[in-house]
Motif scaffolding. Structure first.
Motif, mmCIF file in Angstrom:
data_model
loop_
_atom_site.group_PDB
_atom_site.id
_atom_site.type_symbol
_atom_site.label_atom_id
_atom_site.label_comp_id
_atom_site.label_asym_id
_atom_site.label_seq_id
_atom_site.Cartn_x
_atom_site.Cartn_y
_atom_site.Cartn_z
ATOM 1 N N MET A 60 9.763 8.605 -3.254
ATOM 2 C CA MET A 60 10.581 7.383 -3.126
ATOM 3 C C MET A 60 10.397 6.692 -1.777
ATOM 4 N N GLN A 61 9.694 7.372 -0.855
ATOM 5 C CA GLN A 61 9.543 6.879 0.527
ATOM 6 C C GLN A 61 10.887 6.840 1.254
ATOM 7 N N LEU A 62 11.816 7.698 0.834
ATOM 8 C CA LEU A 62 13.064 7.852 1.582
ATOM 9 C C LEU A 62 12.798 8.693 2.819
ATOM 10 N N GLN A 63 11.747 9.505 2.742
ATOM 11 C CA GLN A 63 11.228 10.208 3.912
ATOM 12 C C GLN A 63 9.727 9.952 3.959
ATOM 13 N N LYS A 64 9.175 9.940 5.161
ATOM 14 C CA LYS A 64 7.737 9.687 5.315
ATOM 15 C C LYS A 64 6.978 11.010 5.371
ATOM 16 N N ALA A 65 5.914 11.114 4.614
ATOM 17 C CA ALA A 65 5.092 12.326 4.630
ATOM 18 C C ALA A 65 4.303 12.418 5.930
ATOM 19 N N ASP A 66 4.021 13.654 6.363
ATOM 20 C CA ASP A 66 3.148 13.850 7.532
ATOM 21 C C ASP A 66 1.707 13.524 7.151
ATOM 22 N N GLN A 67 1.351 13.892 5.935
ATOM 23 C CA GLN A 67 0.020 13.546 5.438
ATOM 24 C C GLN A 67 0.040 13.528 3.918
ATOM 25 N N GLY A 68 -1.031 12.997 3.328
ATOM 26 C CA GLY A 68 -1.117 12.930 1.878
ATOM 27 C C GLY A 68 -0.852 11.523 1.358
ATOM 28 N N PHE A 72 1.142 5.086 -6.787
ATOM 29 C CA PHE A 72 1.948 4.625 -7.919
ATOM 30 C C PHE A 72 1.233 3.429 -8.510
ATOM 31 N N ASN A 73 0.788 3.557 -9.760
ATOM 32 C CA ASN A 73 -0.059 2.524 -10.351
ATOM 33 C C ASN A 73 -1.215 2.179 -9.407
ATOM 34 N N ASP A 74 -1.767 3.208 -8.785
ATOM 35 C CA ASP A 74 -2.945 3.094 -7.910
ATOM 36 C C ASP A 74 -2.658 2.457 -6.541
ATOM 37 N N THR A 75 -1.386 2.181 -6.225
ATOM 38 C CA THR A 75 -1.058 1.690 -4.872
ATOM 39 C C THR A 75 -0.519 2.854 -4.056
ATOM 40 N N ASP A 76 -1.059 3.031 -2.856
ATOM 41 C CA ASP A 76 -0.605 4.132 -2.005
ATOM 42 C C ASP A 76 0.681 3.713 -1.287
ATOM 43 N N LEU A 77 1.805 4.275 -1.755
ATOM 44 C CA LEU A 77 3.108 3.874 -1.210
ATOM 45 C C LEU A 77 3.276 4.291 0.245
ATOM 46 N N THR A 78 2.521 5.314 0.682
ATOM 47 C CA THR A 78 2.701 5.801 2.060
ATOM 48 C C THR A 78 2.212 4.784 3.093
ATOM 49 N N THR A 79 1.421 3.813 2.647
ATOM 50 C CA THR A 79 0.863 2.844 3.604
ATOM 51 C C THR A 79 1.687 1.552 3.648
ATOM 52 N N SER A 81 4.790 -1.203 4.173
ATOM 53 C CA SER A 81 5.939 -1.492 5.031
ATOM 54 C C SER A 81 7.181 -1.522 4.141
ATOM 55 N N ALA A 82 8.363 -1.556 4.786
ATOM 56 C CA ALA A 82 9.618 -1.590 4.028
ATOM 57 C C ALA A 82 9.632 -2.804 3.084
ATOM 58 N N ARG A 83 9.107 -3.939 3.571
ATOM 59 C CA ARG A 83 9.101 -5.146 2.738
ATOM 60 C C ARG A 83 8.147 -5.010 1.554
ATOM 61 N N PHE A 88 8.517 -1.827 -5.435
ATOM 62 C CA PHE A 88 8.330 -0.479 -5.982
ATOM 63 C C PHE A 88 9.658 0.266 -6.075
ATOM 64 N N ARG A 89 10.603 -0.096 -5.199
ATOM 65 C CA ARG A 89 11.918 0.546 -5.261
ATOM 66 C C ARG A 89 12.580 0.267 -6.611
ATOM 67 N N ARG A 90 12.281 -0.874 -7.176
ATOM 68 C CA ARG A 90 12.825 -1.203 -8.490
ATOM 69 C C ARG A 90 12.151 -0.352 -9.567
#
Ligand code: SF4
Length: 328
Positions: A60-68, A72-79, A81-83, A88-90
């Motif tokens: 959910m990106q409520l916490q940020k991973a150290d790595q990995g 989601f649908n081929d978009t890397d959520l870890t990269t 910004s909040a905006r 994706f939050r929806r």
């Protein structure tokens, strides 16, 4: 392309002095990878503290991973910004164990369900009330409930409201974190049935987090078993229940109560969960494992495919099953 693809996710925390010394590092999630298809349910099971809820929060990106990566649908959520993350939050919603704490006690059910519709501009203002009633009916409540407050409902009804709120934004993925653990057995079955019906109607994907295998047996297509931050077994649900290949899965299965007077009593898991701050050498499960030998104490087993996409992290997986209490 899977709806969700988790790759080598890792998350650690610095602990307080009460957990093994000031500044000690606790690895909550260690190199976790799995996929989830559209319309599929993946059960994520393990004892408390094994990292399953942290995995949900990392997705959910409520916490940020150290790595990995979290694709989601081929978009890397870890990269993102909040905006960038906002749409994706929806699409990814969460249902919690304790719906009471996640429902604002000062808001009526109508307000709770209207809020996401307004924020995300999902329906014209004049249609909001109809949509709220439609959502209530979808989860087995009625229009009579819309002006009540959350404290006026039973635990099962509150969970239904939590599910309706998640559904309001028409998500693709729902992360259900122990959604029935706080409910009576009969109510648990009703909520699980409701989740399955909604899945079929809306082609939803579920990541279903639970601490025992009893709850997720009938809802999961595949199951991943976690121990001390690692996935130790992952396969389809039927294979896992009939032919577990990891001793921890075997022990979890033996702990499942069976409604049969002639069936042996469930066997609780022996031994304490080791501290994740100072995990055992070699295989983390070796202090509790009846199959452990010197190899296990010295070398950590990698998660490998033992055939038919049955992933297991165990040096002696071919021996597993000797202690399994077979179900009729
Ligand atoms: Fe048990 Fe060894 Fe397998 Fe670990 S590797 S689960 S200790 S048999």
């Amino acid at each position: 392309m899977p709806l969700l693809q988790i790759e080598n996710l890792r998350k650690s925390f610095r602990t307080s002095s009460t957990l093994g010394g000031s500044g000690a590092r606790l690895v909550a999630v260690n190199d976790v990878s799995f996929t989830l298809e559209q319309g599929e349910t993946l059960g994520l099971v393990g004892e408390s503290g094994c990292g399953k809820s942290t995995t949900g929060k990392l997705i959910m990106q409520l916490q940020k991973a150290d790595q990995g990566r979290v694709l989601f649908n081929d978009t890397d959520l870890t990269t993102l910004s909040a905006r960038q993350m906002r749409p994706f939050r929806r699409q990814i919603q969460m249902i919690f164990q304790d719906p009471f704490s996640s429902l604002n006690p000062r808001m009526t059910v109508s307000s709770i369900l209207s809020e996401p519709l307004i924020i995300h501009k999902l329906v014209p203002a004049r249609q909001i009330r109809d949509r709220v009633i439609e959502l209530l009916e979808k989860v087995g409540l009625t229009a009579e409930h819309e002006q009540r407050y959350s404290h006026e409902f039973s635990g099962g009804q509150r969970q239904r409201i939590g599910i309706a709120r998640a559904l309001a934004v028409e998500p693709q993925l729902i992360i259900a974190d122990e959604p029935v653990s706080a409910l009576d057995l009969s109510v648990q079955a009703q909520i699980l049935n409701l989740l399955q019906e909604l899945q079929q109607q809306h082609n939803l994907s579920y990541l279903f987090i639970a601490h025992d295998l009893a709850v997720i047996e009938h809802v999961s297509d595949r199951i991943a078993v976690m121990y001390l931050g690692n996935i130790v077994e992952l396969t389809d649900a039927e294979t896992l229940y009939k032919n577990p290949r990891h001793p921890y899965t075997e022990a979890l299965l033996n702990a499942v109560p069976v409604a049969d007077p002639d069936h042996p009593r469930p066997a609780p898991l022996s031994g304490e969960i080791p501290s994740p701050v100072n995990p055992p050498s070699g295989c983390y499960f070796h202090p509790r494992c009846p199959y452990a030998d010197q190899l296990c104490r010295e070398h950590s087993p990698p998660l490998t495919d033992s055939g038919d996409k049955h992933l297991v992290a165990c040096h002696h997986s071919e021996q597993v099953g000797q202690y399994l209490i077979r179900r009729r």
